[in-house]
Design a protein around this motif. Sequence first.
Motif, PDB file in Angstrom:
ATOM      1  N   LEU A  94       0.825  -1.205   0.000  1.00 58.12           N
ATOM      2  CA  LEU A  94       0.000   0.000   0.000  1.00 58.12           C
ATOM      3  C   LEU A  94       0.863   1.260   0.000  1.00 58.12           C
ATOM      4  CD1 LEU A  94      -2.828   1.256   0.161  1.00 58.12           C
ATOM      5  CD2 LEU A  94      -2.702   1.021   2.654  1.00 58.12           C
ATOM      6  N   ALA A  95       1.916   1.265   0.806  1.00 58.59           N
ATOM      7  CA  ALA A  95       2.826   2.412   0.819  1.00 58.59           C
ATOM      8  C   ALA A  95       3.484   2.602  -0.544  1.00 58.59           C
ATOM      9  CB  ALA A  95       3.887   2.217   1.898  1.00 58.59           C
ATOM     10  N   MET A  96       3.872   1.495  -1.201  1.00 59.54           N
ATOM     11  CA  MET A  96       4.463   1.586  -2.529  1.00 59.54           C
ATOM     12  C   MET A  96       3.468   2.124  -3.544  1.00 59.54           C
ATOM     13  SD  MET A  96       6.725  -1.894  -2.866  1.00 59.54           S
ATOM     14  CE  MET A  96       8.379  -2.008  -2.151  1.00 59.54           C
ATOM     15  N   GLN A  97       2.234   1.643  -3.478  1.00 60.94           N
ATOM     16  CA  GLN A  97       1.201   2.128  -4.388  1.00 60.94           C
ATOM     17  C   GLN A  97       0.999   3.635  -4.226  1.00 60.94           C
ATOM     18  OE1 GLN A  97      -1.926  -0.463  -3.092  1.00 60.94           O
ATOM     19  NE2 GLN A  97      -1.621  -1.907  -4.769  1.00 60.94           N
ATOM     20  N   ARG A  98       0.977   4.097  -3.005  1.00 58.93           N
ATOM     21  CA  ARG A  98       0.785   5.524  -2.750  1.00 58.93           C
ATOM     22  C   ARG A  98       1.963   6.336  -3.276  1.00 58.93           C
ATOM     23  NH1 ARG A  98      -1.631   4.537   3.381  1.00 58.93           N
ATOM     24  NH2 ARG A  98      -3.813   4.379   2.733  1.00 58.93           N
ATOM     25  N   ALA A  99       3.174   5.799  -3.117  1.00 64.10           N
ATOM     26  CA  ALA A  99       4.354   6.516  -3.611  1.00 64.10           C
ATOM     27  C   ALA A  99       4.330   6.627  -5.129  1.00 64.10           C
ATOM     28  CB  ALA A  99       5.620   5.810  -3.142  1.00 64.10           C
ATOM     29  N   VAL A 100       4.063   5.523  -5.809  1.00 56.64           N
ATOM     30  CA  VAL A 100       4.059   5.536  -7.272  1.00 56.64           C
ATOM     31  C   VAL A 100       2.909   6.394  -7.797  1.00 56.64           C
ATOM     32  CG1 VAL A 100       3.768   4.107  -9.337  1.00 56.64           C
ATOM     33  CG2 VAL A 100       5.238   3.323  -7.473  1.00 56.64           C
ATOM     34  N   ALA A 101       1.743   6.248  -7.191  1.00 58.46           N
ATOM     35  CA  ALA A 101       0.576   6.993  -7.663  1.00 58.46           C
ATOM     36  C   ALA A 101       0.725   8.494  -7.456  1.00 58.46           C
ATOM     37  CB  ALA A 101      -0.687   6.498  -6.962  1.00 58.46           C
ATOM     38  N   GLY A 102       1.561   8.898  -6.518  1.00 61.04           N
ATOM     39  CA  GLY A 102       1.733  10.314  -6.239  1.00 61.04           C
ATOM     40  C   GLY A 102       2.786  11.009  -7.077  1.00 61.04           C
ATOM     41  N   LEU A 103       3.443  10.276  -7.965  1.00 59.10           N
ATOM     42  CA  LEU A 103       4.468  10.899  -8.812  1.00 59.10           C
ATOM     43  C   LEU A 103       3.853  11.947  -9.734  1.00 59.10           C
ATOM     44  CD1 LEU A 103       6.529   7.732  -9.801  1.00 59.10           C
ATOM     45  CD2 LEU A 103       7.358   9.647  -8.418  1.00 59.10           C
ATOM     46  N   ALA A 104       4.546  13.037  -9.926  1.00 56.55           N
ATOM     47  CA  ALA A 104       4.058  14.106 -10.797  1.00 56.55           C
ATOM     48  C   ALA A 104       4.185  13.750 -12.272  1.00 56.55           C
ATOM     49  CB  ALA A 104       4.822  15.401 -10.513  1.00 56.55           C
ATOM     50  N   LEU A 105       4.994  12.743 -12.583  1.00 59.01           N
ATOM     51  CA  LEU A 105       5.111  12.223 -13.938  1.00 59.01           C
ATOM     52  C   LEU A 105       4.773  10.734 -13.913  1.00 59.01           C
ATOM     53  CD1 LEU A 105       8.506  13.850 -14.988  1.00 59.01           C
ATOM     54  CD2 LEU A 105       6.224  14.559 -15.741  1.00 59.01           C
ATOM     55  N   ARG A 106       4.163  10.273 -14.987  1.00 63.07           N
ATOM     56  CA  ARG A 106       3.798   8.856 -15.055  1.00 63.07           C
ATOM     57  C   ARG A 106       4.925   8.062 -15.717  1.00 63.07           C
ATOM     58  NH1 ARG A 106      -1.793   5.895 -16.738  1.00 63.07           N
ATOM     59  NH2 ARG A 106      -0.952   3.795 -16.991  1.00 63.07           N
ATOM     60  N   PRO A 107       5.526   7.102 -14.996  1.00 58.65           N
ATOM     61  CA  PRO A 107       6.572   6.291 -15.614  1.00 58.65           C
ATOM     62  C   PRO A 107       5.977   5.200 -16.502  1.00 58.65           C
ATOM     63  CG  PRO A 107       6.184   5.559 -13.379  1.00 58.65           C
ATOM     64  CD  PRO A 107       5.293   6.754 -13.594  1.00 58.65           C
ATOM     65  N   GLU A 108       6.780   4.730 -17.448  1.00 57.45           N
ATOM     66  CA  GLU A 108       6.373   3.579 -18.242  1.00 57.45           C
ATOM     67  C   GLU A 108       6.700   2.275 -17.536  1.00 57.45           C
ATOM     68  OE1 GLU A 108       7.961   3.700 -22.186  1.00 57.45           O
ATOM     69  OE2 GLU A 108       6.430   5.119 -22.862  1.00 57.45           O
ATOM     70  N   LEU A 109       7.682   2.316 -16.634  1.00 60.06           N
ATOM     71  CA  LEU A 109       8.123   1.119 -15.923  1.00 60.06           C
ATOM     72  C   LEU A 109       8.509   1.507 -14.508  1.00 60.06           C
ATOM     73  CD1 LEU A 109       9.053  -1.911 -15.968  1.00 60.06           C
ATOM     74  CD2 LEU A 109      11.303  -1.062 -16.687  1.00 60.06           C
ATOM     75  N   VAL A 110       8.148   0.640 -13.560  1.00 60.47           N
ATOM     76  CA  VAL A 110       8.569   0.814 -12.170  1.00 60.47           C
ATOM     77  C   VAL A 110       9.448  -0.369 -11.788  1.00 60.47           C
ATOM     78  CG1 VAL A 110       7.839   1.010  -9.761  1.00 60.47           C
ATOM     79  CG2 VAL A 110       6.482   2.095 -11.568  1.00 60.47           C
ATOM     80  N   LEU A 111      10.655  -0.077 -11.319  1.00 60.22           N
ATOM     81  CA  LEU A 111      11.565  -1.095 -10.819  1.00 60.22           C
ATOM     82  C   LEU A 111      11.412  -1.174  -9.307  1.00 60.22           C
ATOM     83  CD1 LEU A 111      14.792  -0.136 -12.826  1.00 60.22           C
ATOM     84  CD2 LEU A 111      12.995  -1.754 -13.476  1.00 60.22           C
ATOM     85  N   VAL A 112      11.123  -2.369  -8.803  1.00 60.82           N
ATOM     86  CA  VAL A 112      10.868  -2.559  -7.373  1.00 60.82           C
ATOM     87  C   VAL A 112      11.921  -3.488  -6.797  1.00 60.82           C
ATOM     88  CG1 VAL A 112       9.234  -3.410  -5.644  1.00 60.82           C
ATOM     89  CG2 VAL A 112       8.395  -2.180  -7.662  1.00 60.82           C
ATOM     90  N   ASP A 113      12.491  -3.093  -5.682  1.00 57.42           N
ATOM     91  CA  ASP A 113      13.469  -3.950  -5.019  1.00 57.42           C
ATOM     92  C   ASP A 113      12.784  -5.176  -4.426  1.00 57.42           C
ATOM     93  OD1 ASP A 113      16.106  -4.531  -3.941  1.00 57.42           O
ATOM     94  OD2 ASP A 113      15.238  -4.073  -1.985  1.00 57.42           O
TER      95      ASP A 113
END
Length: 201
Positions: A94-113
């Motif tokens: 959930l914390a990761m979803q909130r971080a990604v969703a809050g980005l001011a730019l939309r990435p094409e790919l998210v790399l997750v550790d």
Amino acid sequence: MQAELPFSGVERLPGLVAGCDEVGRGPWAGPVVAAAVILDPARVISGLADSKALTARRRVQLDGLIRDACLAMCIGQASVEEIDRLNILQATFLAMQRAVAGLALRPELVLVDGNRAPDLPVACQTIVGGDATQPAISAASIVAKVFRDSLMQNLADQYPVYGFERHFGYGTMQHRQALQQHGPCAEHRRSFSPIRRLIQP
């Protein structure tokens, strides 16, 4: 679990990659924190590494450089209440979803550790040990760590008997002794077995 916030009205530029990492899965107290960072390829930051391999002073220095040079960055949290209600893995997602969703730019790919990732509205790739090998994940690791450490230092002012400013909520002997003497506070994770054993009759 779907991301809470969709990318609505967010600019999408081709080729953007975000790194995402979390800190705070193991502690007995405090929220779990995730960060998502889109680095600017034209502004290379030297010295990025897994936050755990850096000194606190160096993490703070790099945190400032990342915030200054990145294209976009966002921090997401899941509270102690959410950790206890959902479990730590789902709260981390959930914390990761909130971080990604809050980005001011939309990435094409998210790399997750790591080897598991939350459901995201964009393509996602997990990388075991990515916080040490992928600059964007390293940056996210550093930002999340600096943010959470600062948050725990603030909690230490509210709850000075626990020593949060030294162990940041992790299960050290000092923390265990403080819990035995004072019991848990509102920021302790009651679903975690060391805390649960203290509050059960």
